[in-house]
Design a protein around this motif. Structure first.
Motif, PDB file in Angstrom:
ATOM      1  N   GLY A 195       6.801   7.217   3.313  1.00  0.00           N
ATOM      2  CA  GLY A 195       6.687   6.467   1.962  1.00  0.00           C
ATOM      3  C   GLY A 195       7.707   6.721   1.366  1.00  0.00           C
ATOM      4  N   GLU A 196       8.464   7.434   1.575  1.00  0.00           N
ATOM      5  CA  GLU A 196       9.535   8.160   1.008  1.00  0.00           C
ATOM      6  C   GLU A 196      11.095   6.059   0.841  1.00  0.00           C
ATOM      7  OE1 GLU A 196       8.057  11.805   0.593  1.00  0.00           O
ATOM      8  OE2 GLU A 196       8.669  10.138   2.294  1.00  0.00           O
ATOM      9  N   LYS A 197      10.178   5.609   1.701  1.00  0.00           N
ATOM     10  CA  LYS A 197      11.123   4.368   1.853  1.00  0.00           C
ATOM     11  C   LYS A 197      10.308   3.442   1.220  1.00  0.00           C
ATOM     12  CE  LYS A 197      14.826   4.319   6.170  1.00  0.00           C
ATOM     13  NZ  LYS A 197      14.757   3.942   7.002  1.00  0.00           N
ATOM     14  N   THR A 198       9.334   3.390   0.903  1.00  0.00           N
ATOM     15  CA  THR A 198       8.224   2.476   0.602  1.00  0.00           C
ATOM     16  C   THR A 198       7.716   2.399  -0.866  1.00  0.00           C
ATOM     17  OG1 THR A 198       6.507   3.580   1.421  1.00  0.00           O
ATOM     18  CG2 THR A 198       7.005   2.071   2.407  1.00  0.00           C
ATOM     19  N   SER A 199       8.509   3.762  -1.932  1.00  0.00           N
ATOM     20  CA  SER A 199       7.666   3.502  -3.317  1.00  0.00           C
ATOM     21  C   SER A 199       7.883   2.753  -4.480  1.00  0.00           C
ATOM     22  CB  SER A 199       9.076   4.800  -3.977  1.00  0.00           C
ATOM     23  OG  SER A 199       8.832   4.663  -5.150  1.00  0.00           O
ATOM     24  N   THR A 200       6.966   2.007  -5.125  1.00  0.00           N
ATOM     25  CA  THR A 200       6.572   0.724  -5.736  1.00  0.00           C
ATOM     26  C   THR A 200       7.443   0.868  -7.531  1.00  0.00           C
ATOM     27  OG1 THR A 200       4.543   1.908  -7.342  1.00  0.00           O
ATOM     28  CG2 THR A 200       4.262   0.600  -5.124  1.00  0.00           C
ATOM     29  N   ARG A 201       8.092   2.386  -7.819  1.00  0.00           N
ATOM     30  CA  ARG A 201       9.193   2.369  -8.255  1.00  0.00           C
ATOM     31  C   ARG A 201      10.619   1.654  -8.052  1.00  0.00           C
ATOM     32  NH1 ARG A 201      10.501   8.649  -7.970  1.00  0.00           N
ATOM     33  NH2 ARG A 201       8.296   9.825  -9.703  1.00  0.00           N
ATOM     34  N   LEU A 202      10.750   0.678  -6.909  1.00  0.00           N
ATOM     35  CA  LEU A 202      11.547   0.228  -6.089  1.00  0.00           C
ATOM     36  C   LEU A 202      11.361  -0.631  -5.488  1.00  0.00           C
ATOM     37  CD1 LEU A 202      14.080   3.083  -4.270  1.00  0.00           C
ATOM     38  CD2 LEU A 202      14.218   2.157  -7.193  1.00  0.00           C
ATOM     39  N   GLU A 203      12.295  -2.281  -5.941  1.00  0.00           N
ATOM     40  CA  GLU A 203      12.307  -3.330  -4.353  1.00  0.00           C
ATOM     41  C   GLU A 203      12.071  -2.853  -3.310  1.00  0.00           C
ATOM     42  OE1 GLU A 203      10.613  -5.425  -5.746  1.00  0.00           O
ATOM     43  OE2 GLU A 203      10.968  -5.839  -7.221  1.00  0.00           O
ATOM     44  N   PRO A 204      11.427  -3.446  -2.015  1.00  0.00           N
ATOM     45  CA  PRO A 204      10.788  -4.176  -2.551  1.00  0.00           C
ATOM     46  C   PRO A 204       9.257  -4.039  -2.549  1.00  0.00           C
ATOM     47  CG  PRO A 204      11.579  -4.400   0.407  1.00  0.00           C
ATOM     48  CD  PRO A 204      11.874  -3.106  -0.604  1.00  0.00           C
ATOM     49  N   ALA A 205       9.602  -2.947  -2.649  1.00  0.00           N
ATOM     50  CA  ALA A 205       7.489  -2.933  -2.492  1.00  0.00           C
ATOM     51  C   ALA A 205       7.317  -2.785  -4.478  1.00  0.00           C
ATOM     52  CB  ALA A 205       7.596  -0.832  -2.553  1.00  0.00           C
ATOM     53  N   LYS A 206       7.424  -2.659  -4.960  1.00  0.00           N
ATOM     54  CA  LYS A 206       7.579  -2.746  -6.267  1.00  0.00           C
ATOM     55  C   LYS A 206       6.835  -4.587  -6.932  1.00  0.00           C
ATOM     56  CE  LYS A 206       8.808  -2.744 -10.923  1.00  0.00           C
ATOM     57  NZ  LYS A 206       9.977  -2.794 -12.454  1.00  0.00           N
ATOM     58  N   ALA A 256      -5.028 -12.502   2.275  1.00  0.00           N
ATOM     59  CA  ALA A 256      -4.571 -11.167   3.210  1.00  0.00           C
ATOM     60  C   ALA A 256      -3.588 -11.914   3.854  1.00  0.00           C
ATOM     61  CB  ALA A 256      -5.647 -11.268   3.979  1.00  0.00           C
ATOM     62  N   GLU A 257      -3.144 -12.518   4.655  1.00  0.00           N
ATOM     63  CA  GLU A 257      -1.778 -13.464   4.928  1.00  0.00           C
ATOM     64  C   GLU A 257      -0.919 -13.482   4.075  1.00  0.00           C
ATOM     65  OE1 GLU A 257      -1.259 -17.208   8.709  1.00  0.00           O
ATOM     66  OE2 GLU A 257      -2.572 -17.472   7.348  1.00  0.00           O
ATOM     67  N   ARG A 258      -0.932 -13.935   3.164  1.00  0.00           N
ATOM     68  CA  ARG A 258       0.003 -13.811   2.281  1.00  0.00           C
ATOM     69  C   ARG A 258       0.684 -12.567   2.296  1.00  0.00           C
ATOM     70  NH1 ARG A 258      -0.768 -14.741  -4.206  1.00  0.00           N
ATOM     71  NH2 ARG A 258       1.492 -13.572  -5.003  1.00  0.00           N
ATOM     72  N   LEU A 259       0.150 -11.338   1.812  1.00  0.00           N
ATOM     73  CA  LEU A 259      -0.047 -10.363   1.685  1.00  0.00           C
ATOM     74  C   LEU A 259       1.030  -9.030   3.187  1.00  0.00           C
ATOM     75  CD1 LEU A 259      -3.068  -8.579  -0.779  1.00  0.00           C
ATOM     76  CD2 LEU A 259      -0.598  -9.691  -0.864  1.00  0.00           C
ATOM     77  N   ALA A 260       0.273  -9.886   4.191  1.00  0.00           N
ATOM     78  CA  ALA A 260       0.782  -9.464   4.900  1.00  0.00           C
ATOM     79  C   ALA A 260       2.313  -9.575   5.452  1.00  0.00           C
ATOM     80  CB  ALA A 260      -0.674  -9.436   6.611  1.00  0.00           C
ATOM     81  N   LYS A 261       1.802 -10.990   5.129  1.00  0.00           N
ATOM     82  CA  LYS A 261       3.564 -11.086   5.077  1.00  0.00           C
ATOM     83  C   LYS A 261       4.581 -10.820   4.908  1.00  0.00           C
ATOM     84  CE  LYS A 261       2.488 -15.881   8.398  1.00  0.00           C
ATOM     85  NZ  LYS A 261       2.339 -17.423   8.154  1.00  0.00           N
ATOM     86  N   SER A 262       4.408 -10.761   4.227  1.00  0.00           N
ATOM     87  CA  SER A 262       5.262 -10.887   2.597  1.00  0.00           C
ATOM     88  C   SER A 262       6.139  -9.390   3.085  1.00  0.00           C
ATOM     89  CB  SER A 262       4.798 -10.250   0.893  1.00  0.00           C
ATOM     90  OG  SER A 262       3.743  -9.578   1.343  1.00  0.00           O
ATOM     91  N   TYR A 263       5.086  -8.213   3.653  1.00  0.00           N
ATOM     92  CA  TYR A 263       5.166  -6.811   3.805  1.00  0.00           C
ATOM     93  C   TYR A 263       5.952  -7.206   5.328  1.00  0.00           C
ATOM     94  CZ  TYR A 263       4.698  -2.233   4.113  1.00  0.00           C
ATOM     95  OH  TYR A 263       4.644  -0.301   4.213  1.00  0.00           O
ATOM     96  N   PHE A 270      13.144  -2.099   3.315  1.00  0.00           N
ATOM     97  CA  PHE A 270      12.640  -0.862   2.378  1.00  0.00           C
ATOM     98  C   PHE A 270      13.843   0.468   2.700  1.00  0.00           C
ATOM     99  CE2 PHE A 270       8.856  -2.581   3.466  1.00  0.00           C
ATOM    100  CZ  PHE A 270       8.252  -3.194   2.306  1.00  0.00           C
ATOM    101  N   ALA A 271      14.090   0.378   1.483  1.00  0.00           N
ATOM    102  CA  ALA A 271      14.807   1.928   1.821  1.00  0.00           C
ATOM    103  C   ALA A 271      14.430   2.738   0.699  1.00  0.00           C
ATOM    104  CB  ALA A 271      16.644   0.805   0.726  1.00  0.00           C
ATOM    105  N   PHE A 272      15.396   4.193   1.294  1.00  0.00           N
ATOM    106  CA  PHE A 272      15.377   5.151   0.493  1.00  0.00           C
ATOM    107  C   PHE A 272      15.040   5.212  -1.380  1.00  0.00           C
ATOM    108  CE2 PHE A 272      16.033   6.985   4.408  1.00  0.00           C
ATOM    109  CZ  PHE A 272      15.320   7.517   5.165  1.00  0.00           C
ATOM    110  N   VAL A 273      14.233   6.405  -1.540  1.00  0.00           N
ATOM    111  CA  VAL A 273      13.984   6.058  -2.978  1.00  0.00           C
ATOM    112  C   VAL A 273      15.429   7.275  -3.996  1.00  0.00           C
ATOM    113  CG1 VAL A 273      12.392   8.311  -3.166  1.00  0.00           C
ATOM    114  CG2 VAL A 273      11.939   6.242  -5.191  1.00  0.00           C
ATOM    115  N   ALA A 274      15.916   7.476  -2.787  1.00  0.00           N
ATOM    116  CA  ALA A 274      17.020   8.439  -3.211  1.00  0.00           C
ATOM    117  C   ALA A 274      18.589   7.747  -2.217  1.00  0.00           C
ATOM    118  CB  ALA A 274      16.934   9.328  -3.776  1.00  0.00           C
ATOM    119  N   PRO A 275      19.425   8.176  -2.934  1.00  0.00           N
ATOM    120  CA  PRO A 275      20.383   8.073  -2.165  1.00  0.00           C
ATOM    121  C   PRO A 275      19.979   9.705  -1.293  1.00  0.00           C
ATOM    122  CG  PRO A 275      21.515   7.927  -4.211  1.00  0.00           C
ATOM    123  CD  PRO A 275      19.851   8.392  -4.200  1.00  0.00           C
TER     124      PRO A 275
END
Length: 487
Positions: A195-206, A256-263, A270-275
């Protein structure tokens, strides 16, 4: 209009199979009757109009702080009561299944799917079942098949948790009145990230999650959801998943395919939410910084992700860091669970100096108990979560020790012990991404990559039961087809 009868039940826990902690019935808060109904804001006073023609039937619900795998005995007791109450409920039109989606039980796999299937066998094929889940849950084909409606949070941190539960219940009530069972387009995505790499605070999860709202707004779509999955359990179901439900098969499959491919396409971004850094590196930066308070996440033993909460590795590092104990800095560390040390502190009383072996008694893998001689600075014997919490003072370091596992997410948690995090120099918390109140409080923040049952370095944990190939374990794997299946 004749009222529809909707039952409410579920077991909610996030379980790390890499943690030696075992979750028992004592770890769960169980609600029934009016107490269960009061759990949901949308079923209290000033209920929304869509609840007017619903008779809510509270069965039983059990929820726990994340932890290790649930014992077979505990699961048998909790699931047994659920099944008994479903049988005794009389005719139900629908069931609201309030779960997390990452429960593991010792000796079992895909346990939520098994429980949903047992409930389905009792209710029969015509009763609609709607599940609300955490986006860090897992959606196997078996689970998606056993349920009629299924959705999850769209925010991490989970600021929309109660909105999601209301959406799951509201959609269920609506489909009982009109439309019946929707179609579901389900597809798993072979990616497993913390989860620390997929926070919706940041891109690309946002942006990935913003598209969920766009899909839901389309004609022919009832709901859309993306699950990140749960990284610290070792089961085939542990991977990302997408479900889009509605009445237009072509639309829901396409989306569903569109969302899956975007992920999948975003997997490397996807990167950590903080340094990040080692704990020693993070402490060095915190000491050198002028930003106060400076927060450091002790991420490997985060109890809200399933850590045991008593890993003592970081405490040992702190005690061997002169800037933490031999300087004018004020450092807070929250927290370590150790009922024996708490009992010693309580017996000695505030102001006494005690010597204890602290932590490392449940999860001793990273480090065993740490010898500590400290002054008892505070005792709170009425903490509703921790049971009893105490503060041990070693020079400028203040260590919170609890009788039961407790996360420290709120300023009030500290204030109850006379600690003022806003006035501290450094605050180290067993947590992953900072929860909103701490995030707003922090002048700066680093994520320490520490060992424990929820180690952020997934490759060193030793997953053996997940499906392969899977990113990032097989970083150069070929692109999957990601073709949704209509269920």
């Amino acid at each position: 209009m004749t009222k529809v009868r909707i039952g409410i039940t579920g077991i909610a826990i996030e379980s790390s199979t890499f943690s030696p902690h075992r979750s028992t019935v004592a770890d769960f808060h169980v609600t029934r009757g009016e107490e269960l109904l009061a759990r949901y804001p949308f079923l209290r006073e000033d209920r929304p109009s869509w609840t007017d023609d619903v008779e809510w039937v509270p069965l039983v619900h059990a929820r726990s702080l994340p932890g290790g795998a649930v014992t077979e005995e505990a699961y048998a007791e909790l699931s047994g009561e659920i099944l008994d109450r479903v049988r005794a409920a009389g005719n139900l039109d629908g069931l609201f299944f309030d779960i997390h989606g990452a429960m593991s039980v010792v000796g079992r796999t895909d346990v939520e799917a098994a429980l949903a299937a047992e409930i389905r066998a009792i209710l029969g094929p015509d009763v609609l079942i709607s599940a609300s889940m955490d986006l860090h849950g897992n959606v196997s084909r078996a689970l998606a098949t056993a349920l009629d409606l299924i959705t999850c949070y769209r925010k991490a941190p989970h600021t929309d948790a109660w909105d999601t539960r209301e959406r799951a219940a509201r959609n269920l009530a609506a489909r009982l009145r009109h439309g019946g069972k929707p179609k579901k387009a389900w597809v798993q995505v072979p990616v497993l990230l913390p989860g620390e790499k997929t926070s919706t605070r940041l891109e690309p999860a946002k942006s990935v999650y913003a598209a969920v709202d766009e899909v839901e707004a389309l004609d022919g779509v009832l709901d859309a959801a993306i699950w990140v999955g749960y990284a610290w359990a070792d089961e085939p179901r542990c991977q990302a998943a997408v479900v889009v439900s509605g009445d237009d098969e072509e639309v829901i499959a396409t989306q569903a395919e569109r969302l899956a491919k975007s992920y999948w396409d975003a997997r490397r971004d996807f990167a950590f939410v903080a340094p990040t850094g080692t704990l020693a590196e993070c402490l060095e930066q915190a000491v050198a910084s002028t930003a106060r308070p400076f927060f450091v996440s002790d991420s490997g033993d985060n109890p809200t992700a399933g850590g045991a909460g008593d890993t003592s590795w970081s405490l040992d590092v702190l005690l061997r860091t002169p800037a933490m104990v031999d300087s004018d800095l004020t450092t807070l560390y929250a927290a370590i669970v150790d009922p024996e040390a708490v009992a010693t502190a309580v017996e000695a009383g505030v102001g006494a100096t005690v010597s204890v072996e602290l932590g490392g008694k449940v999860d001793s893998g990273p480090h065993g108990p740490v010898p500590v001689t400290a002054r008892v600075e505070a005792i709170d014997a009425e903490d509703p979560v921790a049971g009893t919490a105490v503060v041990f003072a070693v020079s400028g370091l203040r260590v919170i020790v609890t009788a039961r596992r407790k996360p420290y997410h709120l300023e009030s948690d500290f204030l109850a012990l006379g600690l003022r995090p806003r006035e501290a120099d450094v605050v180290i918390v067993k947590i992953g991404y900072l929860e909103p109140e701490l995030y707003d409080m922090a002048a700066d923040w680093l994520l320490a990559l520490t060992p424990g049952g929820v180690d952020q370095d997934l490759l060193r944990l030793g997953h053996a039961g997940i499906e392969r190939p899977m990113f990032p374990f097989d970083a150069e794997m070929a692109d999957p087809q990601l073709l949704p299946e209509l269920l």
